[in-house]
Every structure is written in C-alpha cells, then in structure tokens.
Design a protein around this motif. Structure first.
Motif, PDB file in Angstrom:
ATOM      1  N   THR A 183     -26.394  40.453   5.089  1.00 30.70           N
ATOM      2  CA  THR A 183     -25.371  41.490   4.968  1.00 30.70           C
ATOM      3  C   THR A 183     -24.256  41.096   4.011  1.00 30.70           C
ATOM      4  OG1 THR A 183     -23.786  42.782   6.290  1.00 30.70           O
ATOM      5  CG2 THR A 183     -24.178  40.520   6.992  1.00 30.70           C
ATOM      6  N   SER A 184     -23.509  42.083   3.586  1.00 32.88           N
ATOM      7  CA  SER A 184     -22.337  41.795   2.752  1.00 32.88           C
ATOM      8  C   SER A 184     -21.151  41.411   3.636  1.00 32.88           C
ATOM      9  CB  SER A 184     -21.998  43.012   1.887  1.00 32.88           C
ATOM     10  OG  SER A 184     -21.894  44.152   2.708  1.00 32.88           O
ATOM     11  N   SER A 185     -21.295  41.587   4.931  1.00 38.63           N
ATOM     12  CA  SER A 185     -20.213  41.273   5.867  1.00 38.63           C
ATOM     13  C   SER A 185     -20.099  39.763   6.083  1.00 38.63           C
ATOM     14  CB  SER A 185     -20.487  41.933   7.219  1.00 38.63           C
ATOM     15  OG  SER A 185     -19.617  41.404   8.204  1.00 38.63           O
ATOM     16  N   ASN A 186     -18.859  39.261   6.085  1.00 39.28           N
ATOM     17  CA  ASN A 186     -18.679  37.854   6.466  1.00 39.28           C
ATOM     18  C   ASN A 186     -17.741  37.787   7.669  1.00 39.28           C
ATOM     19  OD1 ASN A 186     -16.292  38.444   5.260  1.00 39.28           O
ATOM     20  ND2 ASN A 186     -16.420  36.913   3.639  1.00 39.28           N
ATOM     21  N   SER A 187     -17.739  38.866   8.452  1.00 42.06           N
ATOM     22  CA  SER A 187     -16.890  38.956   9.630  1.00 42.06           C
ATOM     23  C   SER A 187     -17.476  38.133  10.785  1.00 42.06           C
ATOM     24  CB  SER A 187     -16.775  40.434  10.021  1.00 42.06           C
ATOM     25  OG  SER A 187     -16.711  40.602  11.408  1.00 42.06           O
ATOM     26  N   MET A 188     -16.618  37.323  11.401  1.00 37.56           N
ATOM     27  CA  MET A 188     -17.057  36.509  12.551  1.00 37.56           C
ATOM     28  C   MET A 188     -17.466  37.418  13.715  1.00 37.56           C
ATOM     29  SD  MET A 188     -17.377  33.442  11.805  1.00 37.56           S
ATOM     30  CE  MET A 188     -17.646  32.619  13.365  1.00 37.56           C
TER      31      MET A 188
END
Length: 136
Positions: free
Chosen positions: A96-101
């Motif tokens: 994913t492009s998300s790097n959210s914990m």
C-alpha cells in the motif's frame, strides 16, 4: 533450465494500472511466481476466490488498501469467510501507499496477513518475503 519460482500462484489486487504493471514486472524479474493473476478491484478478486472450486488457491495475495468501492480492509473481512482450504493456503501481503501505524496494526490483526509493505515493492521486500514464506 528455468529458475525455480518462490511460489506457484500469486494474485495482485490494485486499482492502479501503473502499480499493477510495475508490481507484475518486478515479481517477474525476481521469478517470484509461476502464475500471476491481476485484479483491478477487491470485488473481482473475491469473486474469483469464491469460485475457484478444484483449482489451487493462490499462495500469496498482494493487496492494496486504498481502493474505491471495496477497500483492502473490506477484502480482509470478507476473506475470513472464504472456504478453509483457501484461508489455509493463501497468505496476504498488504502492499500500500499508506505508512500509517494504525493501518499496519489493523492489517496484522488478520491472521492471513504476513507482511505490510509500503509501495513501491523493493528487492529487500522480496528478500524478507522469501524468509517468511520458507518458514511457513
């Protein structure tokens, strides 16, 4: 003699044609899988998984989280309801492009998720995956 692949069957699920193209080329270059199936929506992929009958389930599913209509988390919820033979065989790699914990923690709350990778896919990601796959 062709180089052996890491797994037999891989599925890529991403609503972006460019991302699908790049990921597919990357996996081909690394001889990751004998067969690659590409789906532009979680809905198409789920429909295919529900109807594979006698066909072998995929070993690895690369799943994008941010997609229209059915997103990656909705896919994961529905995946839990699939037949046991699919859940036992198919491991999910969130790509994913998300790097959210928060996204990462939520993804790992699903038993089939073995890896969380922030795009783009890199050689080091493939090396890590090899270790994870060889352990299972």
């Amino acid at each position: 003699m062709p180089k052996p692949t890491l797994v037999d069957k891989t599925v890529l699920i991403d609503d972006s044609d460019i991302d699908l193209f790049i990921q597919r080329r990357f996996l081909e270059v690394y001889n990751f899988s004998s067969e690659l199936f590409l789906y532009r929506s979680a809905e198409e992929a789920l429909s295919w998984l529900k109807n594979i009958n006698g066909e072998a389930a995929p070993d690895i599913i690369f799943l994008d989280l941010n997609m229209p209509e059915i997103d990656g988390f909705s896919f994961l919820k529905t995946f839990k309801e699939l037949p046991e033979k699919i859940k036992l065989k198919s491991k999910i790699v969130v790509l994913t492009s998300s790097n959210s914990m928060k996204d990462r923690d939520q993804a790992f709350s699903y038993t089939n998720v073995i890896q969380f990778i922030t795009k783009p896919l890199k050689q080091s990601d493939i090396e890590e995956l090899k270790k994870l796959i060889n352990k299972n």
